[in-house]
Design an enzyme around this catalytic site. Structure first.
Site, PDB file in Angstrom:
ATOM      1  N   SER A 165       0.799  -1.222   0.000  1.00 14.72           N
ATOM      2  CA  SER A 165       0.000   0.000   0.000  1.00 14.72           C
ATOM      3  C   SER A 165       0.834   1.275   0.000  1.00 14.72           C
ATOM      4  CB  SER A 165      -0.957   0.000   1.187  1.00 14.72           C
ATOM      5  OG  SER A 165      -0.237   0.157   2.370  1.00 14.72           O
ATOM      6  N   LYS A 178      -6.736   4.108   8.498  1.00 14.76           N
ATOM      7  CA  LYS A 178      -5.811   5.049   7.874  1.00 14.76           C
ATOM      8  C   LYS A 178      -6.396   6.457   7.862  1.00 14.76           C
ATOM      9  CE  LYS A 178      -3.391   1.696   4.989  1.00 14.76           C
ATOM     10  NZ  LYS A 178      -3.248   1.126   3.647  1.00 14.76           N
TER      11      LYS A 178
END
Ligand SMILES: Nc1ncnc2c1ncn2[C@@H]1O[C@H](COP(=O)(O)OP(=O)(O)OP(=O)(O)O)[C@@H](O)[C@H]1O
EC number: 3.4.21.-
Length: 905
Positions: free
Chosen positions: A792, A835
């Site tokens: 990611s 996140k």
């Protein structure tokens, strides 16, 4: 004294034995004593030689007394000891090792030399057996033995023990071989340490009998003197030794209270009957009880069999707690104890409702998964309270031995049942709520896989007849309600995952944390510190400051500790105010004293020396009264020691004073406290800094992102989302791309893909095709000590490279996450909610996400979505447009970094 001639065949003792040093007792051959293990060397010996699945026969050690010298100082090892076998170890190794050994003496040994001192002593020994009795002494010995046996029978008659036990003991005395007789009887007789050592030193039988006989007669005489009705405490203890341990002695320092007239066996039998076991278990219990009754209490197996039967009698074979499931009350319970967590609460209520309607106890096993401190354990505990069933927590963190779950075979020293059976023994019902805490932290070592053992426990198809290795009988676990918690799913074995229903418990937003702090943590901490809202007031703004400047976590555990630290500081102020109140009271009492002695009413101004002394004494006594509180607070201190990052708590706080305040507050009314303090004490930013120190986390990453080659990425970790400032530099050299920060292989590959994309699109980025000919790039991920992996970070790496090579700054308020392909496609990634929460916490206003992650935004709280702009992207070009504000701005001339490639661009 040493016997070279063997009078009878003996089992051989190894020539080198580990030495267990005892200070206030003597183990005689044939007797069994309990030895508490406290010294470091003895603990080392237990750890190295006794607790590693050693078989019974192989663990022979020498038990040697350290005798006092003439001045009473313990200094040297006695030259003769006893080889013995440890038949049982009880105690724990955590938090501090504390054990008690049950040791049976085998034979005398002479300590020839100590060959090793550390970590525990080891000695060369020679076995001592009685020399053969000469024919001319034989007639004398027979007479002596007869007299000795008669005295021993008399002693047993005088001991305060049930007649059946006495009879057993008498039989034993008449049967026991002559060379063991004196040792056996000596263990019943009251004697001093030197007297016992003298018996131990007597290697030949006649001498031993001659030494023991006077002690025996002395004891009989003493018992006669005090009379049967008034048996003194010590004699009772001797009686207890015989009663409880079947003739084996216990050191005088460990007496067991007398249960007068109670027949141990009958009591055990009654308990086993009352346990109402299933027929199969009952059959085994009856058989083993019969064996125990017939067994010589001196054999090492006796205490082991006894413990086994005790466990069978204690297990809740047929005891069920009545379940009181009421959905309305359950909802109230969950709401009262927890703020937010709506999805989790809804799922728990659904689960409880289905159970209530179906009326059966089977159902999926709930597993709460989320970062630390988000309330997983707390919700699981609420389920237990709601159902009205006993709750027990089994901590699985670090368990790497399958025997911890399944139990040990009974033949092993220190054998114990597994944790599930132990939990059932503690809660005493067969349908408790058992929390399997930190199921993701199960290890796997040499001793089998504990996860496989857990499978058997959790599988509804198998657990109705779960067989613990120690119990060795099937136990029905089907009514136990198992709930599990974990920080991460990645380390839970798939078969175990299959059996559980995963309920994610996400991290909290800033607002949620403020509310949890305000509604739950502050009231809890106030109560724990003996304070009230009338004394301490902390606004939601202040809580927000603590969250923003002193915590970086997905949960609220650090927040709770920080609030606790502030409460302690206030408690100190209150305590000081109270002591000044004491001073005033002391003064007024002195004034009173002045009146009595005829001095003027205005005694304060005219305080005499005597008065000052009286006041000082009074103050002294005030201080003195508080001493117990100070020591009471030791526990608090212990807890604090465990807090890793709590140095600031040490500042400006005094737990003793806090405890004193807690106790004293109950004695002083608020109104009297108001005379010394302005109440409530309002906690503000200044006070927070005084107590917690300067802010640990400064909000805003702007300072760090204001140079080319830096961008903010978003990462998911088991402890929540994290913002990560990724940096790159470019220097002359030819080693290409260097990556640091403990990156895993997937992350390294992402970096290579990003560089390939940049190479491929060099013209578009205004770079020369061979821009890396004389340059090397170093890419670093912060928190270098923590390993990182996953795809990611792809978009972040790419953005950092473009920023570095094009000498332009990334927008400081932007964070990003997403996987990239060689063709510049941005693929979806996981942990979006965590996140986004992390980006929000860090004060970032824009987050670049893969378009395919749009669906995950539904989970993100509105309060976050309203403050964070989410840019959804499909391609790398879109990432760059968003990251560089669409225009790739030139770096200002005062940029702090030298750009080596700038001339090329
Ligand atoms: N939503 C909430 N409402 C009220 N209190 C909460 C909430 N979430 C957490 N807490 C409090 O935070 C503290 C830590 O919670 P808990 O021990 O349940 O965390 P956990 O998720 O089990 O952590 P770990 O994974 O480290 O075991 C507890 O005092 C708990 O009461």
């Amino acid at each position: 004294m040493r016997g070279d001639n063997m009078s009878s065949p003996h089992f051989p003792i190894p020539k080198t034995l580990p030495v267990l040093v005892v200070f206030d007792g003597v183990l005689l051959p044939g007797s069994t004593i309990r030895i508490p293990i406290t010294s470091v060397k003895n603990i080392n010996l237990v750890h190295s030689r006794l607790t590693f699945s050693s078989r019974l026969a192989s663990t022979i050690i020498a038990i040697v007394t350290k005798e006092p010298d003439k001045k009473g100082q313990v200094n040297k090892l006695h030259s003769i000891g006893t080889a013995g076998v440890v038949v049982q170890i009880t105690g724990t190794s955590l938090p501090r090792p504390r054990y008690t050994l049950l040791v049976t003496g085998l034979c005398r040994v002479h300590i020839d030399s100590v060959v090793q001192e550390h970590p525990y002593p080891v000695a060369l020994v020679s076995q001592l057996n009685s020399p053969t009795t000469q024919v001319q002494d034989y007639a004398q010995l027979v007479g002596l033995m007869r007299e000795f046996k008669e005295a021993a029978q008399k002693l047993i008659d005088l001991l305060d023990i049930p007649s059946s036990e006495g009879q057993k003991l008498k039989d034993l005395v008449s049967r026991v071989p002559e060379e063991q007789l004196a040792d056996l009887v000596a263990s019943l007789v009251r004697a001093t340490l030197p007297e016992r050592l003298q018996i131990l030193d007597a290697v030949d039988v006649p001498t031993r009998v001659k030494i023991t006989l006077p002690l025996l007669l002395r004891h009989i005489q003493k018992l006669k003197e005090v009379g049967e009705a008034n048996v003194d405490e010590d004699n009772k203890r001797v009686g207890v030794r015989v009663l409880q341990r079947g003739g084996r002695s216990l050191p005088p320092s460990h007496p067991i209270p007398m249960e007068k007239g109670q027949n141990e066996m009958a009591e055990l039998e009654a308990r086993l009957k009352a346990a109402n076991m299933p027929p199969e278990a009952n059959k085994v219990a009856v058989k083993e009880l019969g064996r125990l009754k017939r067994m010589n209490p001196l054999v090492p197996e006796y205490p082991m069999l006894r413990s086994y039967l005790d466990l069978l009698a204690d297990l809740p074979w047929d005891i069920t707690a009545p379940e009181t499931c009421n959905i309305t009350r359950a909802r109230q319970h969950l709401d009262t104890d927890h703020y937010g967590l709506e999805k989790v609460k809804r799922r728990v209520l659904e689960y409880l409702a289905v159970r209530q309607l179906r009326g059966d106890l089977k159902g999926p096993i709930l597993c709460f998964v989320g970062p630390p401190g988000v309330g997983k354990t707390s919700v699981a505990r609420s389920i237990g309270t709601t159902l009205g069933r006993p709750y027990h927590r089994i901590s699985l963190g670090g368990v790497s031995d399958q025997h911890d779950i399944r139990g040990h075979r009974r033949t092993y020293i220190g054998a114990m049942p597994g944790r599930v059976i132990q939990a059932l023994r503690t809660v005493k019902v067969k349908n408790p709520v058992l929390l399997l805490d930190e199921i993701d932290k199960l290890g796997s070592g040499m001793q089998g896989d504990p996860a496989a053992a857990l499978l058997e426990v959790l599988d509804p198809a198998q657990n109705s007849s779960f067989t613990d290795t120690y119990v060795n009988l099937p136990f029905d676990l089907s009514q136990v309600l198992f709930v599990a918690t974990a920080n991460s799913l990645s380390t839970i074995p798939t078969p175990l995952l299959d059996r559980m229903e995963i309920i994610p418990v996400p991290g909290y937003t800033q607002e949620e944390k403020v509310m949890i702090g305000h509604l739950h943590l502050l009231p809890k901490q106030l109560q724990e510190h003996g304070l009230t809202p009338e004394i301490l007031s902390m606004s939601t703004e202040t809580i927000a400051i603590i969250i923003g400047e002193y915590t970086r976590e997905a949960g609220v555990r650090t927040l709770e500790r920080k609030i606790g630290a502030v409460c302690r500081a206030v408690a100190v102020q209150v305590a000081e105010a109270l002591s000044s109140q004491d001073d005033v009271e002391a003064t007024s009492e002195i004034k009173g004293a002045g009146e009595i002695s005829g001095k003027g009413k205005d005694g304060v101004e005219t305080t005499s020396e005597e008065q000052i002394t009286a006041k000082q004494q009074q103050q002294g006594s005030v201080r003195h009264e508080r001493i117990p509180y100070e020591s009471d607070d030791d526990d608090d201190d212990d807890e604090d020691e465990n807090d890793e990052d709590e140095e600031e708590e040490e500042r400006g706080r005094n737990p003793s004073a806090a405890a004193a305040a807690t106790v004293s507050l109950s004695n002083f009314s608020l109104s009297s406290l108001r005379q010394h303090l302005e109440l409530p004490i309002v906690v503000e930013k200044k006070m927070i800094q005084d107590v917690l120190g300067p802010p640990i986390f400064l909000s805003g990453l702007a300072g760090r992102v204001s140079v080319p080659g830096v961008a903010v990425g978003l990462a998911w970790t088991p402890v929540g989302g994290e913002v990560m400032v990724v940096e790159a530099t470019c220097t002359p050299g030819d080693s290409g791309l260097t990556l640091t920060g403990q990156l895993g292989s997937v992350m390294k590959e992402s970096a290579k893909i990003a560089l390939s994309w940049v190479r491929q699109h060099a013209p578009m980025l205004d770079l020369e095709p061979d821009f890396m000919r004389d340059e090397e790039i170093h890419l670093h991920f912060p928190a270098g000590a923590i390993s990182k992996d996953g795809p990611s970070a792809g978009v972040t790496i790419l953005t950092v490279l473009v920023s570095l090579l094009s000498n332009r700054c990334v927008r400081p308020d932007v964070a990003m996450t997403g996987e990239i392909t060689l063709n510049g496609v941005v693929l979806p990634v996981g942990g979006i909610k965590e996140k986004l929460l992390a980006a929000h916490r860090a004060g970032l206003s824009t987050v670049i996400l893969p378009s395919a992650n749009k669906k995950d935004l539904a989970d993100v709280p509105d309060s976050v979505m309203s403050e964070v702009e989410v840019v959804l992207v499909d391609s790398v070009e879109q990432v760059l447009q968003a990251a560089f504000d669409g225009t790739f701005p030139e770096v200002s001339s005062d940029a702090t970094r030298t750009k080596t490639l700038s001339s090329k661009l």
